[in-house]
Design a protein around this motif. Structure first.
Motif, PDB file in Angstrom:
ATOM      1  N   GLN A   1      -2.733   8.913  -5.275  1.00  0.00           N
ATOM      2  CA  GLN A   1      -3.689   8.149  -4.479  1.00  0.00           C
ATOM      3  C   GLN A   1      -3.078   6.811  -4.048  1.00  0.00           C
ATOM      4  N   ILE A   2      -3.280   6.472  -2.792  1.00  0.00           N
ATOM      5  CA  ILE A   2      -2.810   5.179  -2.293  1.00  0.00           C
ATOM      6  C   ILE A   2      -3.807   4.104  -2.710  1.00  0.00           C
ATOM      7  N   VAL A   3      -3.328   3.103  -3.457  1.00  0.00           N
ATOM      8  CA  VAL A   3      -4.205   2.000  -3.845  1.00  0.00           C
ATOM      9  C   VAL A   3      -3.872   0.719  -3.081  1.00  0.00           C
TER      10      VAL A   3
ATOM     11  N   LYS B   1      -1.510  -0.431   0.674  1.00  0.00           N
ATOM     12  CA  LYS B   1      -0.637   0.014   1.762  1.00  0.00           C
ATOM     13  C   LYS B   1      -0.393  -1.118   2.731  1.00  0.00           C
TER      14      LYS B   1
ATOM     15  N   ILE C   1       1.592   1.231  -2.932  1.00  0.00           N
ATOM     16  CA  ILE C   1       1.442   1.397  -4.371  1.00  0.00           C
ATOM     17  C   ILE C   1       0.617   2.667  -4.555  1.00  0.00           C
ATOM     18  N   ILE C   2       1.187   3.631  -5.272  1.00  0.00           N
ATOM     19  CA  ILE C   2       0.587   4.948  -5.423  1.00  0.00           C
ATOM     20  C   ILE C   2       0.208   5.165  -6.886  1.00  0.00           C
ATOM     21  N   ASP C   3      -1.055   5.512  -7.103  1.00  0.00           N
ATOM     22  CA  ASP C   3      -1.557   5.791  -8.443  1.00  0.00           C
ATOM     23  C   ASP C   3      -1.255   7.251  -8.787  1.00  0.00           C
TER      24      ASP C   3
ATOM     25  N   ILE D   1      -0.758   5.435 -13.402  1.00  0.00           N
ATOM     26  CA  ILE D   1       0.411   4.560 -13.333  1.00  0.00           C
ATOM     27  C   ILE D   1       0.680   4.232 -11.868  1.00  0.00           C
ATOM     28  N   GLY D   2       0.771   2.943 -11.547  1.00  0.00           N
ATOM     29  CA  GLY D   2       1.003   2.522 -10.173  1.00  0.00           C
ATOM     30  C   GLY D   2       2.480   2.433  -9.852  1.00  0.00           C
ATOM     31  N   HIS D   3       2.926   3.222  -8.909  1.00  0.00           N
ATOM     32  CA  HIS D   3       4.331   3.229  -8.494  1.00  0.00           C
ATOM     33  C   HIS D   3       4.471   2.508  -7.156  1.00  0.00           C
ATOM     34  N   GLU D   4       5.345   1.513  -7.111  1.00  0.00           N
ATOM     35  CA  GLU D   4       5.619   0.825  -5.853  1.00  0.00           C
ATOM     36  C   GLU D   4       6.701   1.592  -5.110  1.00  0.00           C
TER      37      GLU D   4
ATOM     38  N   GLU E   1      -4.660  10.057  -0.012  1.00  0.00           N
ATOM     39  CA  GLU E   1      -3.710  10.679  -0.933  1.00  0.00           C
ATOM     40  C   GLU E   1      -2.455  11.016  -0.146  1.00  0.00           C
TER      41      GLU E   1
END
Length: 204
Positions: A16-18, A20, A26-28, A32-35, A51
């Motif tokens: 999921q995009i949290v 942009k 930052i993708i959940d 866990i948030g991945h940059e 998503e």
């Protein structure tokens, strides 16, 4: 057991995009948030998706570990070809892929169009010539096929998003705002976000 392929530690990411903006997401993924750093073309392709599935390249340096994401597999391949060249790092490769579509960049390389590559902000004549020299005869057939990277944009926050992207790419706020105003005055307020940013980059 076969040895793991270290070059593909993280081959893709889905979540999921949290957050942009035109330079990163930052993708959940399972909490866990991945940059993930992205090009302007990938940003355009994502559009209003909540998503996302991205092909990724995990770049490891002594002082940083950075994940780069691409909506299109060919764009990832072009990125990897570019960073294989001495003197062309990930940020330079991302700048090229934010200013030119993958297919347009491949055309410029195959046809030795130094001026097209050199028109990208931060790319000098020597670097443009090195890119052509290194890649012209080494590109896989898959990358030489025409590809379509459709553009989409949003009007509501276009100016602020363009400003954010240009600041990330190294512009000062004053210079970015002036350049945005000039492009919007010349081409009208109906210009799409990615076209606005590309026009600024090409006018630099």
């Amino acid at each position: 057991m076969p040895k793991a392929n270290r070059k593909q530690m993280i081959a893709f990411i889905r979540g999921q995009i949290v957050f942009k903006d035109p330079s990163h997401l930052i993708i959940d993924v399972n909490g866990i948030g991945h940059e993930v750093r992205i090009s302007l073309n990938t940003y355009s392709e994502i559009g209003e998706k909540e998503e996302v599935f991205l092909h990724t390249h995990f770049h490891v340096k002594e002082d940083s570990h950075t994940l780069y994401g691409f909506n299109d597999k060919k764009e990832k391949m072009v990125f990897q070809q570019l960073i294989s060249i001495s003197g062309v790092g990930p940020n330079t490769a991302l700048m090229l892929l934010s200013s030119l579509k993958s297919s347009d960049l491949m055309t410029a390389i195959v046809n030795s169009q130094v001026s097209v590559i050199q028109a990208v902000k931060g790319i000098g004549a020597k670097t443009a010539q090195r890119i052509i020299l290194e890649l012209k005869d080494k590109l896989p057939d898959e990358l030489l096929e025409n590809s379509s990277l459709n553009s989409s944009g949003t009007d509501n926050t276009m100016r602020s998003e363009a400003l954010s992207a240009l600041l990330t790419l190294g512009y000062t706020k004053a210079a970015a705002e002036k350049a945005i105003d000039n492009v919007m005055r010349d081409k009208g307020t109906n210009i799409r976000l990615e076209e606005l940013i590309k026009s600024v980059l090409k006018s630099a």
